[in-house]
Scaffold this motif. Structure first.
Motif, short mmCIF file in Angstrom:
data_model
loop_
_atom_site.label_atom_id
_atom_site.label_comp_id
_atom_site.label_asym_id
_atom_site.label_seq_id
_atom_site.Cartn_x
_atom_site.Cartn_y
_atom_site.Cartn_z
N GLY A 1 35.59 29.29 26.77
CA GLY A 1 34.36 29.32 27.54
C GLY A 1 34.56 28.91 28.99
O GLY A 1 34.06 29.57 29.92
N LEU A 2 35.31 27.83 29.21
CA LEU A 2 35.58 27.37 30.57
C LEU A 2 36.36 28.42 31.35
O LEU A 2 36.07 28.70 32.52
CB LEU A 2 36.35 26.05 30.54
N ALA A 3 37.37 29.02 30.70
CA ALA A 3 38.20 30.01 31.37
C ALA A 3 37.39 31.25 31.75
O ALA A 3 37.56 31.81 32.85
CB ALA A 3 39.38 30.39 30.49
N LEU A 4 36.53 31.70 30.87
CA LEU A 4 35.71 32.88 31.18
C LEU A 4 34.73 32.59 32.32
O LEU A 4 34.46 33.47 33.15
CB LEU A 4 34.96 33.34 29.94
N ALA A 5 34.22 31.37 32.39
CA ALA A 5 33.35 31.00 33.51
C ALA A 5 34.13 31.01 34.83
O ALA A 5 33.63 31.48 35.86
CB ALA A 5 32.74 29.63 33.25
N LEU A 6 35.36 30.49 34.80
CA LEU A 6 36.22 30.53 36.00
C LEU A 6 36.54 31.96 36.42
O LEU A 6 36.58 32.27 37.61
CB LEU A 6 37.52 29.76 35.74
N LEU A 7 36.75 32.82 35.43
CA LEU A 7 37.06 34.21 35.72
C LEU A 7 35.90 34.87 36.47
O LEU A 7 36.10 35.59 37.46
CB LEU A 7 37.36 34.96 34.42
N VAL B 1 42.27 31.57 46.95
CA VAL B 1 41.48 30.82 45.98
C VAL B 1 41.08 31.70 44.81
O VAL B 1 41.19 31.31 43.64
CB VAL B 1 40.22 30.22 46.66
N GLY B 2 40.64 32.91 45.10
CA GLY B 2 40.23 33.83 44.04
C GLY B 2 41.36 34.21 43.12
O GLY B 2 41.20 34.26 41.89
N VAL B 3 42.55 34.46 43.68
CA VAL B 3 43.71 34.82 42.87
C VAL B 3 44.10 33.68 41.93
O VAL B 3 44.38 33.90 40.74
CB VAL B 3 44.91 35.19 43.78
N ILE B 4 44.10 32.45 42.44
CA ILE B 4 44.46 31.30 41.60
C ILE B 4 43.47 31.14 40.44
O ILE B 4 43.87 30.99 39.28
CB ILE B 4 44.51 30.02 42.45
N LEU B 5 42.18 31.20 40.74
CA LEU B 5 41.17 31.05 39.69
C LEU B 5 41.28 32.16 38.66
O LEU B 5 41.20 31.91 37.45
CB LEU B 5 39.77 31.05 40.31
N LEU B 6 41.44 33.40 39.12
CA LEU B 6 41.51 34.53 38.19
C LEU B 6 42.70 34.43 37.26
O LEU B 6 42.58 34.61 36.04
CB LEU B 6 41.53 35.84 38.98
N ASP B 7 43.88 34.12 37.80
CA ASP B 7 45.07 34.06 36.95
C ASP B 7 45.05 32.88 35.99
O ASP B 7 45.50 32.98 34.85
CB ASP B 7 46.33 34.04 37.82
N LEU C 1 38.39 42.81 28.06
CA LEU C 1 37.57 42.46 29.23
C LEU C 1 38.36 41.65 30.26
O LEU C 1 38.27 41.92 31.46
CB LEU C 1 36.34 41.69 28.77
N ILE C 2 39.14 40.67 29.81
CA ILE C 2 39.86 39.85 30.79
C ILE C 2 40.96 40.64 31.48
O ILE C 2 41.21 40.46 32.69
CB ILE C 2 40.43 38.56 30.17
N PHE C 3 41.60 41.55 30.76
CA PHE C 3 42.66 42.32 31.41
C PHE C 3 42.11 43.50 32.19
O PHE C 3 42.79 44.00 33.10
CB PHE C 3 43.73 42.73 30.40
N ALA C 4 40.92 43.96 31.87
CA ALA C 4 40.26 44.93 32.75
C ALA C 4 39.96 44.26 34.09
O ALA C 4 40.17 44.86 35.16
CB ALA C 4 38.98 45.44 32.10
N ALA C 5 39.49 43.01 34.06
CA ALA C 5 39.24 42.27 35.29
C ALA C 5 40.54 41.99 36.04
O ALA C 5 40.62 42.14 37.27
CB ALA C 5 38.52 40.96 34.98
N PHE C 6 41.57 41.59 35.31
CA PHE C 6 42.88 41.30 35.90
C PHE C 6 43.45 42.53 36.60
O PHE C 6 43.90 42.47 37.74
CB PHE C 6 43.82 40.86 34.77
N SER C 7 43.38 43.67 35.93
CA SER C 7 43.92 44.90 36.49
C SER C 7 43.05 45.42 37.63
O SER C 7 43.56 46.05 38.57
CB SER C 7 44.04 45.97 35.40
N THR C 8 41.77 45.15 37.58
CA THR C 8 40.88 45.54 38.69
C THR C 8 41.37 44.93 40.00
O THR C 8 41.42 45.60 41.04
CB THR C 8 39.44 45.10 38.40
N LEU C 9 41.77 43.67 39.94
CA LEU C 9 42.30 43.03 41.14
C LEU C 9 43.70 43.53 41.50
O LEU C 9 43.94 44.03 42.61
CB LEU C 9 42.34 41.51 40.95
N TRP C 10 44.64 43.42 40.56
CA TRP C 10 46.04 43.60 40.91
C TRP C 10 46.45 45.06 41.12
O TRP C 10 47.44 45.33 41.79
CB TRP C 10 46.94 42.94 39.86
N SER C 11 45.70 45.99 40.57
CA SER C 11 46.04 47.40 40.80
C SER C 11 45.48 47.93 42.11
O SER C 11 45.90 49.00 42.58
CB SER C 11 45.53 48.26 39.64
#
Length: 409
Positions: A276-282, A301-307, A217-227
């Motif tokens: 939990g905190l990291a997933l909320a930030l994501l 701001v979004g890129v910093i929070l996501l990474d 899930l986290i890398f699907a979100a990560f790749s959604t942005l960066w790809s």
């Protein structure tokens, strides 16, 4: 594990994994030169991730069976060949084949992570994994900056020629520096049994399955942005160059800080809270990202929070699952990273397709959806995972006490 050796692991991991992400700011140029349709351009990222996923299952587990030093060097040399194929590709089909092969051998990154975790003392394993993973993070994010800059200066092919040269040098250095003899006992299994045992570990260990789902899930979100981020930034009102788009990687390098901090927090027993905190930030990161077209600061701001969020969860995942069975570290990390690759491929394919149909707003909704599912999964699994984590902490405490007793004697 001296600090110098840990840093060498981090550099090698970063250089190897960067190859997987070099293409993202270059997709438009690659497609134009080789006559690729938008859907086929998305296949560049998808096939790379498919190759990476296959390598995680068939190559990384070999680290529990054969000499890891030789395995690492062999994978690096094969990676050099794949990079040369990409750099000289005359057609789209050759390029796609080269990308798949490159993804297959770039899994040397995970062989290095498993080796570093095996060499680290149990009480400091989170710190070592965090430092090595910070190299992975920097490699992933700076890949876009470097590839964009080189492409503007000398064309997209120069990126892969340069990477092939650096990888060859690293293979020589690692051959000379990596320990020839360790206390790690190889598994007495045949190759088929080794692969089957990876599946058995997933069937047996609930924590491994849970953390693998987090990875998906986290890398699907990560790749959604960066790809897909290169697509709106190359259009009005921005019309940014390759190097400008790639420079976003410098902003996202804050994720390296999250990797080291998360490793130390895990050593102190705060893995559940960190997750939990990291997933909320994501999940929260997609709100500013939705305003990318009207505000470049919102994108930053979004890129910093996501990474920050993605890398904090990733380091926590790897540290926890390795502690389950240190003697099967390569199989655990390899199997876990298959879900990373599947998530990355899913995010890349879905995001580029969705952007062509519905635009940037739909891409942000997709990324937010992946993130919220991860947060819901954490909330539902919270209590049981906490118990499993306390068991691991107790085991780690016993190992530290035993180690101290041996030193005293």
């Amino acid at each position: 594990m001296t600090r110098g050796v840990v840093l060498l692991f981090a550099v090698a991991c970063g250089a190897a994994v960067a190859n997987v992400y070099f293409s993202q700011p270059l997709l438009v140029t690659m497609g134009a030169e080789l006559g690729m349709s938008p859907a086929l351009v998305g296949g560049v990222v998808t096939l790379t991730q498919v190759g990476y996923g296959l390598g995680l299952f068939v190559l990384v587990p070999l680290g529990d069976m054969v000499d890891r030093r030789r395995l690492i060097v062999a994978q690096l040399l094969l990676l050099v060949i794949a990079l040369a194929v990409i750099a000289t590709a005359p057609t789209a089909s050759v390029l796609l084949a080269g990308m798949a092969a490159m993804g297959l051998f770039a899994v040397v990154t995970q062989t290095l992570v498993a080796f570093a975790a095996a060499l680290a003392p149990p009480a400091g394993r989170g710190r070592v994994v965090g430092l090595v993973t910070s190299g992975v993070v920097i490699g992933i994010l700076l890949a876009r900056t470097v590839s964009g800059l080189l492409a503007d200066l000398a064309g997209w092919r120069s990126v892969y020629f340069a990477s092939a040269s650096i990888t060859a040098v690293l293979a020589l250095i690692l051959y000379r520096v990596l320990p020839r003899h360790t206390d790690i006992r190889p598994a007495t299994l045949r190759y088929g049994q080794l692969l089957r045992s990876t599946i058995t570990l997933f069937a047996r260990e609930r924590l491994l399955r849970l953390r693998a789902l987090f990875a998906f899930l986290i890398f699907a979100a990560f790749s959604t942005l960066w790809s897909s981020i290169a697509l709106p930034l190359s259009e009005p009102p921005y019309l940014l160059s390759h190097s400008a788009i790639g420079s976003l990687g410098l902003i996202g390098a804050a994720g390296a800080l999250a990797a080291t901090v998360a490793g130390r927090l895990n050593d102190r027993g705060f893995s559940r809270q960190t997750t939990g905190l990291a997933l909320a930030l994501l999940a929260a990161s997609w709100l500013p990202l939705a305003f990318t077209r009207s505000s470049f600061w919102a994108l930053i701001v979004g890129v910093i929070l996501l990474d920050l969020a993605v890398q904090a969860v990733h380091v926590t995942n790897q540290t926890l699952i390795y502690a389950l069975h240190p003697d099967a570290g390569s199989r655990l990390i390899g199997g876990y990273m298959v879900f990373y690759s599947l998530g990355s491929a899913t995010g890349a394919l879905a995001a580029t397709t969705l952007y062509a149909v519905s635009g940037w707003g739909a891409v942000c909704a997709l990324g937010a959806g992946f993130s919220l599912v991860g947060l819901a999964l954490w909330a539902l699994a919270d209590g049981r995972e906490s118990g499993l984590h306390r068991q691991q902490l107790g085991s780690s405490t016993e190992q530290r006490a035993e180690s101290a007793s041996r030193r005293a004697r």
